[in-house]
Design a protein around this motif. Structure first.
Motif, mmCIF file in Angstrom:
data_model
loop_
_atom_site.group_PDB
_atom_site.id
_atom_site.type_symbol
_atom_site.label_atom_id
_atom_site.label_comp_id
_atom_site.label_asym_id
_atom_site.label_seq_id
_atom_site.Cartn_x
_atom_site.Cartn_y
_atom_site.Cartn_z
ATOM 1 N N LEU A 188 -10.336 35.645 -10.452
ATOM 2 C CA LEU A 188 -9.197 35.185 -9.673
ATOM 3 C C LEU A 188 -9.011 33.693 -9.868
ATOM 4 C CD1 LEU A 188 -10.269 34.723 -6.007
ATOM 5 C CD2 LEU A 188 -11.745 35.996 -7.554
ATOM 6 N N THR A 189 -7.867 33.174 -9.449
ATOM 7 C CA THR A 189 -7.549 31.756 -9.590
ATOM 8 C C THR A 189 -7.560 31.083 -8.224
ATOM 9 O OG1 THR A 189 -6.195 32.139 -11.546
ATOM 10 C CG2 THR A 189 -5.841 30.078 -10.371
ATOM 11 N N MET A 190 -8.261 29.964 -8.132
ATOM 12 C CA MET A 190 -8.330 29.190 -6.899
ATOM 13 C C MET A 190 -7.686 27.826 -7.122
ATOM 14 S SD MET A 190 -11.676 28.092 -4.617
ATOM 15 C CE MET A 190 -12.393 27.049 -5.891
ATOM 16 N N ASN A 191 -6.847 27.413 -6.174
ATOM 17 C CA ASN A 191 -6.185 26.112 -6.263
ATOM 18 C C ASN A 191 -6.933 25.095 -5.411
ATOM 19 O OD1 ASN A 191 -3.855 24.234 -4.767
ATOM 20 N ND2 ASN A 191 -3.617 24.433 -6.982
ATOM 21 N N ALA A 192 -7.175 23.917 -5.971
ATOM 22 C CA ALA A 192 -7.733 22.792 -5.233
ATOM 23 C C ALA A 192 -6.686 21.692 -5.200
ATOM 24 C CB ALA A 192 -9.019 22.297 -5.890
ATOM 25 N N ARG A 193 -6.479 21.073 -4.032
ATOM 26 C CA ARG A 193 -5.428 20.070 -3.935
ATOM 27 C C ARG A 193 -5.741 19.025 -2.872
ATOM 28 N NH1 ARG A 193 -1.173 20.809 -0.215
ATOM 29 N NH2 ARG A 193 0.382 20.305 -1.801
ATOM 30 N N ALA A 194 -5.131 17.857 -3.044
ATOM 31 C CA ALA A 194 -5.189 16.781 -2.057
ATOM 32 C C ALA A 194 -3.901 15.984 -2.165
ATOM 33 C CB ALA A 194 -6.399 15.876 -2.297
ATOM 34 N N VAL A 195 -3.417 15.485 -1.043
ATOM 35 C CA VAL A 195 -2.191 14.688 -1.019
ATOM 36 C C VAL A 195 -2.544 13.256 -0.626
ATOM 37 C CG1 VAL A 195 0.083 14.382 0.017
ATOM 38 C CG2 VAL A 195 -0.792 16.687 -0.412
ATOM 39 N N LEU A 196 -2.251 12.323 -1.515
ATOM 40 C CA LEU A 196 -2.494 10.917 -1.230
ATOM 41 C C LEU A 196 -1.183 10.259 -0.817
ATOM 42 C CD1 LEU A 196 -4.942 9.701 -4.026
ATOM 43 C CD2 LEU A 196 -5.427 10.869 -1.870
ATOM 44 N N PRO A 197 -1.115 9.769 0.407
ATOM 45 C CA PRO A 197 0.115 9.097 0.834
ATOM 46 C C PRO A 197 0.181 7.684 0.275
ATOM 47 C CG PRO A 197 -1.522 8.980 2.564
ATOM 48 C CD PRO A 197 -2.140 9.797 1.448
ATOM 49 N N GLY A 198 1.362 7.139 0.239
ATOM 50 C CA GLY A 198 1.492 5.739 -0.131
ATOM 51 C C GLY A 198 0.999 4.847 1.004
ATOM 52 N N SER A 199 0.588 3.643 0.694
ATOM 53 C CA SER A 199 0.166 2.696 1.723
ATOM 54 C C SER A 199 0.467 1.281 1.261
ATOM 55 C CB SER A 199 -1.321 2.841 2.038
ATOM 56 O OG SER A 199 -2.100 2.347 0.967
ATOM 57 N N CYS A 200 0.660 0.398 2.227
ATOM 58 C CA CYS A 200 0.924 -1.011 1.929
ATOM 59 C C CYS A 200 0.248 -1.892 2.970
ATOM 60 C CB CYS A 200 2.431 -1.310 1.954
ATOM 61 S SG CYS A 200 3.395 -0.564 0.629
ATOM 62 N N SER A 201 -0.046 -3.100 2.570
ATOM 63 C CA SER A 201 -0.511 -4.122 3.502
ATOM 64 C C SER A 201 0.241 -5.410 3.198
ATOM 65 C CB SER A 201 -2.023 -4.343 3.366
ATOM 66 O OG SER A 201 -2.339 -4.841 2.072
ATOM 67 N N ILE A 202 0.303 -6.296 4.191
ATOM 68 C CA ILE A 202 1.048 -7.548 4.006
ATOM 69 C C ILE A 202 0.289 -8.684 4.680
ATOM 70 C CG2 ILE A 202 2.482 -7.151 6.054
ATOM 71 C CD1 ILE A 202 4.783 -8.523 4.502
ATOM 72 N N VAL A 203 0.249 -9.817 4.003
ATOM 73 C CA VAL A 203 -0.387 -11.029 4.528
ATOM 74 C C VAL A 203 0.623 -12.165 4.437
ATOM 75 C CG1 VAL A 203 -2.255 -12.701 4.254
ATOM 76 C CG2 VAL A 203 -2.683 -10.267 3.829
ATOM 77 N N ALA A 204 0.787 -12.907 5.540
ATOM 78 C CA ALA A 204 1.771 -13.990 5.576
ATOM 79 C C ALA A 204 1.081 -15.340 5.726
ATOM 80 C CB ALA A 204 2.735 -13.774 6.733
ATOM 81 N N ASP A 205 1.544 -16.314 4.958
ATOM 82 C CA ASP A 205 1.104 -17.699 5.121
ATOM 83 C C ASP A 205 2.123 -18.451 5.970
ATOM 84 O OD1 ASP A 205 -1.179 -17.382 3.525
ATOM 85 O OD2 ASP A 205 -0.031 -17.738 1.684
ATOM 86 N N ASP A 206 1.654 -19.511 6.656
ATOM 87 C CA ASP A 206 2.539 -20.292 7.517
ATOM 88 C C ASP A 206 3.566 -21.069 6.689
ATOM 89 O OD1 ASP A 206 1.209 -19.390 9.726
ATOM 90 O OD2 ASP A 206 -0.078 -21.167 9.925
ATOM 91 N N LEU A 207 4.688 -21.316 7.304
ATOM 92 C CA LEU A 207 5.750 -22.145 6.711
ATOM 93 C C LEU A 207 5.750 -23.485 7.438
ATOM 94 C CD1 LEU A 207 8.270 -22.535 4.907
ATOM 95 C CD2 LEU A 207 9.604 -21.443 6.726
ATOM 96 N N ASN A 208 5.449 -24.551 6.718
ATOM 97 C CA ASN A 208 5.299 -25.879 7.329
ATOM 98 C C ASN A 208 6.375 -26.818 6.778
ATOM 99 O OD1 ASN A 208 4.479 -28.302 8.400
ATOM 100 N ND2 ASN A 208 2.317 -28.051 7.850
ATOM 101 N N PHE A 209 7.263 -27.280 7.667
ATOM 102 C CA PHE A 209 8.312 -28.217 7.257
ATOM 103 C C PHE A 209 7.828 -29.669 7.297
ATOM 104 C CE2 PHE A 209 10.876 -24.529 8.511
ATOM 105 C CZ PHE A 209 11.764 -24.450 7.442
ATOM 106 N N GLY A 210 6.579 -29.861 7.677
ATOM 107 C CA GLY A 210 6.016 -31.202 7.677
ATOM 108 C C GLY A 210 6.464 -32.041 8.864
ATOM 109 N N THR A 211 6.234 -33.342 8.756
ATOM 110 C CA THR A 211 6.589 -34.298 9.808
ATOM 111 C C THR A 211 7.837 -35.065 9.395
ATOM 112 O OG1 THR A 211 4.263 -34.520 10.450
ATOM 113 C CG2 THR A 211 5.783 -36.256 11.169
#
Length: 327
Positions: A188-211
């Motif tokens: 007989l035939t057996m199916n093996a499977r897995a579903v990988l979802p997409g993922s994202c991460s985000i990192v922000a640096d400060d915005l400095n207009f100075g003095t």
């Protein structure tokens, strides 16, 4: 004389059933077709993922009653790459490594019928119960299978990963072994499977207009957002209106609370003509994750501008803008 003739016939019948013929008078068949489903292990699995449910192969054998039959189960490498150590699930050219075991501790790898070493067929014994009306009996055995996706697999595209495996069911009588000669019974035939979802991460640096001593002329500055997404995952980065709650009229407030404020804005390009917003006001910046590892980190530049305006009281002016990555 009649009585003796009957006895002779009964004895002769017994002589017609030698042990070898009795041993082979049975057959086995798989009643179920198991599936090895890992569900959604998460993008770029960093930890071990085991099958949530334990698929079971159910085999029924029939033959002479009280016979003990050994059921042998072999599973080939599968339809992806022909690799056994480890097996692989495929999604286009991407590969997710996994394995199939015959024990809950996941130490006994289930291999093909002709496997050698630690990867060979599973063995399970079944005794045929007597049918009161016949000399034949039947018995059923359930053989559990255990799957595992290995950890630390990165750079994988989102999508469905799968492989089709051939499960071979053989049998051997009595004290025989599945590593020796056995009788083919079912495939007989057996199916093996897995579903990988997409993922994202985000990192922000400060915005400095100075003095600045004066805001009689515009002040420009820039900063970066770093977005890391699963390979092939489309994303969009949105910026909200900050503490003013207004993308079209962002404000930096004295000591972060005001009421004194400085007007400013954020843009998608160095020309500072397209405000960066949430899509309802201003544009969003879109992209697609690519590369290896967790997907290549993609650096997006945020262009800021304080337009010329009346100079407020001296102090530190702040705002907090939330950057959101949608995928």
């Amino acid at each position: 004389m009649i009585l003796r003739a009957v006895l002779a016939a009964l004895l002769a019948f017994g002589a017609l059933v030698p042990c070898a013929a009795w041993a082979q008078a049975f057959s086995c068949q798989a009643d179920t077709t198991p599936a090895l489903d890992f569900g959604r292990p998460g993008a770029n699995p960093t930890a071990t993922v085991d099958t949530a449910a334990t698929p079971t192969l159910r085999v029924t054998c029939t033959g002479w009653y009280n016979a003990t039959i050994k059921v042998c189960v072999g599973i080939n490498a599968g339809s992806v790459d022909g690799a056994l150590a480890p097996r692989r699930l495929g999604n286009g050219g991407a590969r997710l490594s996994y394995q199939i075991y015959g024990d809950a501790a996941r130490t006994q790898v289930v291999g093909p019928m002709a496997g050698s070493g630690s990867a060979g067929p599973l063995e399970a014994s079944v005794t045929l119960n007597q049918n009161p009306l016949l000399v034949f009996g039947s018995g059923t055995v359930e053989i559990p299978l255990y799957g595992r996706v290995f950890p630390d697999q990165s750079g994988l595209a989102a999508g469905t990963y799968q492989s089709n495996l051939t499960v071979q069911v053989d049998s051997v009588a009595g004290n025989g072994t599945c590593r020796g000669t056995h009788n083919p019974e079912d495939t007989l035939t057996m199916n093996a499977r897995a579903v990988l979802p997409g993922s994202c991460s985000i990192v922000a640096d400060d915005l400095n207009f100075g003095t600045r001593a004066s805001l009689a002329s515009a002040v420009d500055a820039s900063t970066t957002l770093t977005v890391t997404c699963t390979s092939g995952t489309a994303y969009a980065v949105r910026l909200d209106g900050g503490r003013a709650g207004n993308i079209a009229a962002r404000r930096m407030y004295l000591n972060g609370s005001g009421p004194q404020a400085i007007a400013y804005d954020l843009y998608t390009h160095a020309a500072r003509t397209q405000p960066w917003g949430d899509g309802s006001v201003g544009a969003v910046v879109e992209g697609v994750g690519a590369g290896t590892g967790l997907g290549t980190p993609q650096v997006l530049t945020v262009y800021g501008r304080v337009p010329a305006q009346a100079t407020p009281v001296s102090g530190t002016y702040r705002d907090v803008v939330t950057a959101t990555v949608e995928y």
